[in-house]
Design an enzyme around this catalytic site. Sequence first.
Site, PDB file in Angstrom:
ATOM      1  N   HIS A 196      -1.484  -7.622  15.164  1.00 17.59           N
ATOM      2  CA  HIS A 196      -2.812  -8.222  15.055  1.00 17.59           C
ATOM      3  C   HIS A 196      -3.886  -7.378  15.698  1.00 17.59           C
ATOM      4  CE1 HIS A 196      -0.519 -11.717  13.773  1.00 17.59           C
ATOM      5  NE2 HIS A 196      -1.558 -11.839  12.996  1.00 17.59           N
ATOM      6  N   ARG A 303      -9.746 -15.910  10.422  1.00 13.85           N
ATOM      7  CA  ARG A 303      -8.673 -16.198  11.380  1.00 13.85           C
ATOM      8  C   ARG A 303      -9.266 -16.930  12.577  1.00 13.85           C
ATOM      9  NH1 ARG A 303      -6.691 -10.767   9.457  1.00 13.85           N
ATOM     10  NH2 ARG A 303      -4.461 -10.943   9.053  1.00 13.85           N
ATOM     11  N   ARG A 339      -8.761 -20.399   8.087  1.00 16.78           N
ATOM     12  CA  ARG A 339      -7.354 -20.700   8.351  1.00 16.78           C
ATOM     13  C   ARG A 339      -7.283 -21.513   9.635  1.00 16.78           C
ATOM     14  NH1 ARG A 339      -3.135 -16.036   9.162  1.00 16.78           N
ATOM     15  NH2 ARG A 339      -4.309 -15.707  11.067  1.00 16.78           N
ATOM     16  N   ASN A 459       1.744  -9.936   5.342  1.00 17.25           N
ATOM     17  CA  ASN A 459       2.138  -9.354   6.634  1.00 17.25           C
ATOM     18  C   ASN A 459       3.369 -10.078   7.167  1.00 17.25           C
ATOM     19  OD1 ASN A 459      -0.255  -8.066   6.242  1.00 17.25           O
ATOM     20  ND2 ASN A 459      -1.392  -9.287   7.717  1.00 17.25           N
ATOM     21  N   ASP A 460       3.306 -11.412   7.100  1.00 15.63           N
ATOM     22  CA  ASP A 460       4.459 -12.173   7.569  1.00 15.63           C
ATOM     23  C   ASP A 460       5.532 -12.282   6.499  1.00 15.63           C
ATOM     24  OD1 ASP A 460       4.166 -12.916  10.297  1.00 15.63           O
ATOM     25  OD2 ASP A 460       2.402 -14.046   9.697  1.00 15.63           O
ATOM     26  N   ARG A 470       7.125  -7.089  12.343  1.00 15.61           N
ATOM     27  CA  ARG A 470       5.942  -6.344  11.919  1.00 15.61           C
ATOM     28  C   ARG A 470       5.309  -5.525  13.034  1.00 15.61           C
ATOM     29  NH1 ARG A 470       1.785 -11.292  10.675  1.00 15.61           N
ATOM     30  NH2 ARG A 470       0.082  -9.907  11.185  1.00 15.61           N
ATOM     31  N   CYS A 507      -3.972 -12.368   1.002  1.00 18.87           N
ATOM     32  CA  CYS A 507      -4.836 -12.020   2.138  1.00 18.87           C
ATOM     33  C   CYS A 507      -4.110 -11.154   3.160  1.00 18.87           C
ATOM     34  CB  CYS A 507      -5.396 -13.276   2.794  1.00 18.87           C
ATOM     35  SG  CYS A 507      -4.117 -14.332   3.482  1.00 18.87           S
TER      36      CYS A 507
HETATM   37  C1  PEP Z   1      -0.282 -12.506   6.890  1.00 16.55           C
HETATM   38  O1  PEP Z   1       0.700 -12.906   7.503  1.00 16.55           O
HETATM   39  O2  PEP Z   1      -0.224 -11.740   5.895  1.00 16.55           O
HETATM   40  C2  PEP Z   1      -1.638 -12.892   7.315  1.00 16.55           C
HETATM   41  C3  PEP Z   1      -2.703 -12.614   6.582  1.00 16.55           C
HETATM   42  O3  PEP Z   1      -1.765 -13.563   8.489  1.00 16.55           O
HETATM   43  P1  PEP Z   1      -1.660 -12.867   9.936  1.00 16.55           P
HETATM   44  O4  PEP Z   1      -1.661 -11.370   9.729  1.00 16.55           O
HETATM   45  O5  PEP Z   1      -2.842 -13.346  10.709  1.00 16.55           O
HETATM   46  O6  PEP Z   1      -0.363 -13.389  10.447  1.00 16.55           O
HETATM   47 MG    MG Z   2       0.586 -14.552   8.952  1.00 13.69          MG
END
Ligand code: PEP
Ligand code: MG
Length: 554
Positions: A196, A303, A339, A459-460, A470, A507
């Site tokens: 992050h 976020r 979110r 990302n998750d 990650r 996203c």
């Molecule tokens: C994701 O997980 O792709 C996402 C956009 O949320 P974050 O990166 O804040 O976990």
């Molecule tokens: Mg996420």
Amino acid sequence: MSGAPRQGRAVAASPGVACGVAQKIHRGEIPVPKRHVEPREVEREIERLETAIAASIADVDAERLHLLDLESQEPLHILDAQRLMLLDPDLSKKVRAMIEQERINAEWALHQQIEGISAVFEKLEDDYLRARKADIEQVGLRIMRHLAGQNGRPSLREGDEPVILVSEYFTPLEIMRFWREGAAGCITAQGGPNTHSIIIARGLGLPALMGAEDALDLIEDGDPVILDGEQGVWIANPDEDTRAQYRRFSAAIHVVQDEMHIFAARPSVSADGHALRLMANLEVAEEVPLAREVGAEGVGLYRTEFLLTQTDRLPDEEEQFEHYARVVRGMEGMPVVFRLLDIGGEKPMLFEHVLGHDDWGANPALGLRGIRILLRRPEVLRTQLRALLRASREGQVRILIPMVTRTSEVAEVRRLLGECARELDIPPVPVGTMVEVPAAVMIAEELAGISDFFSVGTNDLIQYTLAVDRADEEVAELYEPAHPAVERMLRLIVAAARKQGIPVAMCGELAADTDWTEKLMNMGFDCLSMSVHHILPVRKHLSHLRWRPETPPA
Ligand code: PEP
Ligand code: MG
């Protein structure tokens, strides 16, 4: 001028080139400086000590407030014990006496006093009393942090030259603060490109390198440094030729950026006219003008948990409303997808304040995170929902639920939203599901049936699908969006959304990768949401593509 030129390679995590001087931020234990003081300094040291004790008591009081309505009294008892120790006149009297008699600084005197007390506790027979050793050590740590300045938090060195920060890691909170203070870039030894902190750095346009393992050894504090976030290189003590070369490189980057700017006013369409909406991922309200400048067609991911980096407590309904309304007004009628607070996992903000304990579990990524926390603390969720509903009077508000793994989570948010909407007499706003866990992909049709839209958090999703952390640079190579398992999941998600007739956005960081734009458009994504700085390159790239829709899987 410092020593010989030195350089190293790293992951180019956030683009841009920065030239400045290095400021190293040391991690680990808080240093205990040992120093003899002059008789005229004694009063000042005592004053420092007393201020630090008072600030520590204020910290404990603030933490206590958040724990009052907890079922378990254990955390409260611990804080109460610490408060008593802080208020104990004996502690400050003894440390004062050491400062006066031995003429030593406050940190050293405090350290010796705490060591002495914890040695006594350790020898006690009674288990309960022996366990109080941890409390006195905590108390010592609290005071020591304040003596170290700014509650132990590092801040940017003042001066005329731009500062490049070098550290083992940076928290998202630090990145925000350093950016506000004017940092030119940052270099870290640890971390994968999708932590992050790096997402934030990218969003803010702060050049960054990660995985620069030897930078901490080779860069000295105060060294002139070049950070090349385009090619993944850092250079300490560069010679004049290298500096000149980078001045030219930096100028060239600006020319390319200026040329790109014509795309700010162009529609987001392929060469043959297929529209693919490009929205912005934002973390702070300060980014709204940047999003407008590049022609973002709304905010696809706000976020909200980063609101918590601006205070040391959970903002109340009024404060949250003010913040959300400011963003909505700034986007002038364009949709803003907020979110819900996505705390936990890699985002520690106020975890303890919200849950009343700091037990993250053995594996925070699989523990209390996102919607799981909010459903444990419905009053926190209700406050946010009410603030968002009120902000919806100012424009188009949408709500996105993070870390969904079951339909009941979406149903419960909808129920609470309905309740809040009735209380406030404001119509409910659209609710979307974030698809970022394989379980959500497998039940995507059911989720689509009770959601107004989908947003895919790659990302998750990549992390959980491939079992690759990650944030762990050791396995960064295995963090592979092109893995067939991930691609197949993306197709399943789009198919489920199509079947139920809801729009689907992406996203996660993958949305910003121009190597993927064509594929994502053809898979059937309606919208891609990304850091502000990626919107123009993606829009330019899109303008050269042709739409060749894939047939969705049966
Ligand atoms: C994701 O997980 O792709 C996402 C956009 O949320 P974050 O990166 O804040 O976990
Ligand atoms: Mg996420």
